[in-house]
Design a protein around this motif. Structure first.
Motif, PDB file in Angstrom:
ATOM      1  N   ALA A  31     -15.139   0.860  25.935  1.00  9.49           N
ATOM      2  CA  ALA A  31     -15.128   0.826  27.406  1.00  9.49           C
ATOM      3  C   ALA A  31     -14.230  -0.316  27.854  1.00  9.49           C
ATOM      4  CB  ALA A  31     -16.542   0.625  27.934  1.00  9.49           C
ATOM      5  N   THR A  32     -13.096   0.022  28.440  1.00  8.26           N
ATOM      6  CA  THR A  32     -12.151  -1.045  28.806  1.00  8.26           C
ATOM      7  C   THR A  32     -12.741  -1.989  29.861  1.00  8.26           C
ATOM      8  OG1 THR A  32     -11.027   0.713  30.032  1.00  8.26           O
ATOM      9  CG2 THR A  32      -9.896  -0.171  28.129  1.00  8.26           C
ATOM     10  N   GLY A  33     -13.548  -1.433  30.778  1.00 10.06           N
ATOM     11  CA  GLY A  33     -14.180  -2.289  31.800  1.00 10.06           C
ATOM     12  C   GLY A  33     -15.044  -3.363  31.139  1.00 10.06           C
ATOM     13  N   ALA A 123     -22.017   4.853  47.601  1.00 19.53           N
ATOM     14  CA  ALA A 123     -23.450   4.495  47.651  1.00 19.53           C
ATOM     15  C   ALA A 123     -23.909   3.924  46.308  1.00 19.53           C
ATOM     16  CB  ALA A 123     -24.278   5.724  48.021  1.00 19.53           C
ATOM     17  N   ARG A 124     -23.502   4.566  45.198  1.00 19.02           N
ATOM     18  CA  ARG A 124     -23.917   4.084  43.868  1.00 19.02           C
ATOM     19  C   ARG A 124     -23.395   2.674  43.595  1.00 19.02           C
ATOM     20  NH1 ARG A 124     -22.532   8.956  39.635  1.00 19.02           N
ATOM     21  NH2 ARG A 124     -23.842  10.580  40.520  1.00 19.02           N
ATOM     22  N   LEU A 125     -22.124   2.446  43.924  1.00 21.41           N
ATOM     23  CA  LEU A 125     -21.510   1.153  43.576  1.00 21.41           C
ATOM     24  C   LEU A 125     -22.041   0.030  44.471  1.00 21.41           C
ATOM     25  CD1 LEU A 125     -17.878   2.379  42.838  1.00 21.41           C
ATOM     26  CD2 LEU A 125     -19.574   1.612  41.185  1.00 21.41           C
ATOM     27  N   VAL A 126     -22.253   0.336  45.760  1.00 21.54           N
ATOM     28  CA  VAL A 126     -22.826  -0.674  46.666  1.00 21.54           C
ATOM     29  C   VAL A 126     -24.214  -1.041  46.143  1.00 21.54           C
ATOM     30  CG1 VAL A 126     -23.759  -1.022  48.995  1.00 21.54           C
ATOM     31  CG2 VAL A 126     -21.473  -0.028  48.706  1.00 21.54           C
ATOM     32  N   GLY A 133     -24.318  -8.308  40.166  1.00 22.38           N
ATOM     33  CA  GLY A 133     -23.548  -9.544  40.277  1.00 22.38           C
ATOM     34  C   GLY A 133     -22.072  -9.317  39.988  1.00 22.38           C
ATOM     35  N   ARG A 134     -21.644  -8.062  39.846  1.00 18.77           N
ATOM     36  CA  ARG A 134     -20.231  -7.790  39.570  1.00 18.77           C
ATOM     37  C   ARG A 134     -19.403  -8.086  40.810  1.00 18.77           C
ATOM     38  NH1 ARG A 134     -19.024  -2.351  36.177  1.00 18.77           N
ATOM     39  NH2 ARG A 134     -17.200  -2.390  37.529  1.00 18.77           N
ATOM     40  N   SER A 135     -18.302  -8.840  40.600  1.00  9.78           N
ATOM     41  CA  SER A 135     -17.511  -9.272  41.749  1.00  9.78           C
ATOM     42  C   SER A 135     -16.707  -8.126  42.360  1.00  9.78           C
ATOM     43  CB  SER A 135     -16.588 -10.422  41.345  1.00  9.78           C
ATOM     44  OG  SER A 135     -15.821 -10.023  40.234  1.00  9.78           O
TER      45      SER A 135
HETATM   46  P1  B4P Z   1     -15.169   0.099  34.836  1.00 13.66           P
HETATM   47  O1  B4P Z   1     -16.002  -0.920  34.193  1.00 13.66           O
HETATM   48  O2  B4P Z   1     -14.591   1.171  33.978  1.00 13.66           O
HETATM   49  O3  B4P Z   1     -16.190   0.659  35.906  1.00 13.66           O
HETATM   50  P2  B4P Z   1     -16.428   1.832  36.887  1.00 13.66           P
HETATM   51  O4  B4P Z   1     -15.303   2.814  36.844  1.00 13.66           O
HETATM   52  O5  B4P Z   1     -16.684   1.145  38.171  1.00 13.66           O
HETATM   53  O6  B4P Z   1     -17.816   2.528  36.552  1.00 13.66           O
HETATM   54  P3  B4P Z   1     -18.411   3.821  35.812  1.00 13.66           P
HETATM   55  O7  B4P Z   1     -17.754   5.115  36.155  1.00 13.66           O
HETATM   56  O8  B4P Z   1     -18.500   3.460  34.354  1.00 13.66           O
HETATM   57  O9  B4P Z   1     -19.818   3.944  36.484  1.00 13.66           O
HETATM   58  P4  B4P Z   1     -21.280   3.626  35.957  1.00 13.66           P
HETATM   59  O10 B4P Z   1     -21.704   4.542  34.865  1.00 13.66           O
HETATM   60  O11 B4P Z   1     -21.367   2.167  35.669  1.00 13.66           O
HETATM   61  O12 B4P Z   1     -13.919  -0.570  35.623  1.00 13.66           O
HETATM   62  C1  B4P Z   1     -13.968  -1.795  36.347  1.00 13.66           C
HETATM   63  C2  B4P Z   1     -12.567  -2.394  36.583  1.00 13.66           C
HETATM   64  O13 B4P Z   1     -11.959  -2.803  35.322  1.00 13.66           O
HETATM   65  C3  B4P Z   1     -11.498  -1.470  37.192  1.00 13.66           C
HETATM   66  O14 B4P Z   1     -11.563  -1.422  38.612  1.00 13.66           O
HETATM   67  C4  B4P Z   1     -10.156  -2.144  36.698  1.00 13.66           C
HETATM   68  O15 B4P Z   1      -9.804  -3.263  37.472  1.00 13.66           O
HETATM   69  C5  B4P Z   1     -10.526  -2.645  35.306  1.00 13.66           C
HETATM   70  N1  B4P Z   1     -10.167  -1.651  34.255  1.00 13.66           N
HETATM   71  C6  B4P Z   1     -11.047  -1.014  33.422  1.00 13.66           C
HETATM   72  N2  B4P Z   1     -10.404  -0.186  32.585  1.00 13.66           N
HETATM   73  C7  B4P Z   1      -9.064  -0.288  32.879  1.00 13.66           C
HETATM   74  C8  B4P Z   1      -7.891   0.354  32.364  1.00 13.66           C
HETATM   75  N3  B4P Z   1      -7.952   1.260  31.395  1.00 13.66           N
HETATM   76  N4  B4P Z   1      -6.687   0.020  32.908  1.00 13.66           N
HETATM   77  C9  B4P Z   1      -6.598  -0.892  33.879  1.00 13.66           C
HETATM   78  N5  B4P Z   1      -7.671  -1.532  34.422  1.00 13.66           N
HETATM   79  C10 B4P Z   1      -8.908  -1.232  33.934  1.00 13.66           C
HETATM   80  O16 B4P Z   1     -22.162   4.014  37.212  1.00 13.66           O
HETATM   81  C11 B4P Z   1     -22.081   3.310  38.428  1.00 13.66           C
HETATM   82  C12 B4P Z   1     -23.457   3.230  39.089  1.00 13.66           C
HETATM   83  O17 B4P Z   1     -23.957   4.539  39.374  1.00 13.66           O
HETATM   84  C13 B4P Z   1     -24.518   2.573  38.195  1.00 13.66           C
HETATM   85  O18 B4P Z   1     -25.290   1.723  38.994  1.00 13.66           O
HETATM   86  C14 B4P Z   1     -25.353   3.734  37.680  1.00 13.66           C
HETATM   87  O19 B4P Z   1     -26.686   3.386  37.432  1.00 13.66           O
HETATM   88  C15 B4P Z   1     -25.248   4.742  38.810  1.00 13.66           C
HETATM   89  N6  B4P Z   1     -25.265   6.127  38.340  1.00 13.66           N
HETATM   90  C16 B4P Z   1     -24.624   6.623  37.250  1.00 13.66           C
HETATM   91  N7  B4P Z   1     -24.862   7.947  37.131  1.00 13.66           N
HETATM   92  C17 B4P Z   1     -25.681   8.300  38.193  1.00 13.66           C
HETATM   93  C18 B4P Z   1     -26.281   9.532  38.624  1.00 13.66           C
HETATM   94  N8  B4P Z   1     -26.089  10.684  37.952  1.00 13.66           N
HETATM   95  N9  B4P Z   1     -27.012   9.525  39.753  1.00 13.66           N
HETATM   96  C19 B4P Z   1     -27.213   8.374  40.437  1.00 13.66           C
HETATM   97  N10 B4P Z   1     -26.693   7.158  40.072  1.00 13.66           N
HETATM   98  C20 B4P Z   1     -25.944   7.136  38.959  1.00 13.66           C
END
Ligand code: B4P
Length: 194
Positions: A31-33, A123-126, A133-135
């Motif tokens: 996971a790159t994040g 809604a999920r991200l907020v 605590g993610r910035s």
């Molecule tokens: P990421 O860490 O990859 O995060 P994300 O896209 O925000 O989240 P994800 O889709 O994984 O959602 P999650 O399951 O957590 O990226 C963060 C940052 O890192 C990027 O903006 C960028 O700056 C940098 N980055 C990362 N990879 C990069 C790359 N390859 N190239 C360049 N930059 C890169 O779910 C989110 C929320 O929803 C959670 O709270 C979860 O509990 C909830 N949720 C999940 N599924 C649900 C469901 N079915 N119903 C209700 N809630 C649900």
């Protein structure tokens, strides 16, 4: 070896679903994040650079992320396969990943794209922002991340579609239901172990 890309906009559930997929099929999770947040928390040179982009909702430069992925794959030569979560996010990253895997005599077998309406994503991200605590989980940065996704990352779906590897999955259901939909596709390649 079986290699899966879990694709979708910020908050679509890539991280949530990846955790269950790697357990069920005994695959390695990249996971790159998470890798970038780890670099940020350790205040490495890479982390200090990456934070500037992440805090604004921008993608971190391709060369930084591609180098990180390459060394991560090399750390796990005996893997049954990989789940790439949040990578690739640009066409350049997708092409680099294909080259890296070709060099290791393997490939991306399947790309599952989680499709979730924008209002649900916000809604999920907020909501996560309240506890994580993610910035980058605040309204302004979330909007920037979704914009960046539509501009730079959505075209990656086209790239995989052209290669006949893309499946679009409804990701607005509760977590277990979405997981079931994903496994239907993975089971065509690999049987669950757990
Ligand atoms: P990421 O860490 O990859 O995060 P994300 O896209 O925000 O989240 P994800 O889709 O994984 O959602 P999650 O399951 O957590 O990226 C963060 C940052 O890192 C990027 O903006 C960028 O700056 C940098 N980055 C990362 N990879 C990069 C790359 N390859 N190239 C360049 N930059 C890169 O779910 C989110 C929320 O929803 C959670 O709270 C979860 O509990 C909830 N949720 C999940 N599924 C649900 C469901 N079915 N119903 C209700 N809630 C649900």
């Amino acid at each position: 070896m079986f290699n899966l890309v879990l694709f979708g906009p910020p908050g679509s559930g890539k991280g949530t679903q990846s955790e269950q997929i790697v357990k069920t099929y005994q695959l390695q999770h990249i996971a790159t994040g998470d890798l970038l947040r780890d670099e940020v928390s350790r205040q490495t040179a890479l982390g200090v650079e990456a934070k500037k982009y992440m805090d604004q909702g921008m993608l971190v430069p391709d060369e930084v992320v591609i180098g990180m992925i390459s060394s991560k794959i090399d750390e796990m030569p005996d893997a049954r396969g990989f789940v790439f979560d949040g990578f690739p996010r640009t066409r350049t990253q997708a092409e680099a990943l294909d080259k890296l895997l070709e060099f290791k005599n393997t490939q991306i077998h399947l790309v599952l794209s989680l499709e979730v309406p924008e209002e649900d994503l916000i809604a999920r991200l907020v909501n996560r922002g309240i506890t994580s605590g993610r910035s980058d989980d605040n309204q302004e940065v979330i909007t920037a991340r979704i914009k960046e996704y539509n501009l730079k990352t959505e075209p990656v779906a086209r790239y995989y579609n052209e290669h006949g590897k893309l499946e679009r999955i409804a990701g607005h259901h509760p977590v277990p239901e979405t997981f079931k939909l994903l496994t239907k596709h993975i089971n065509k390649y690999l049987l669950p172990i757990a």
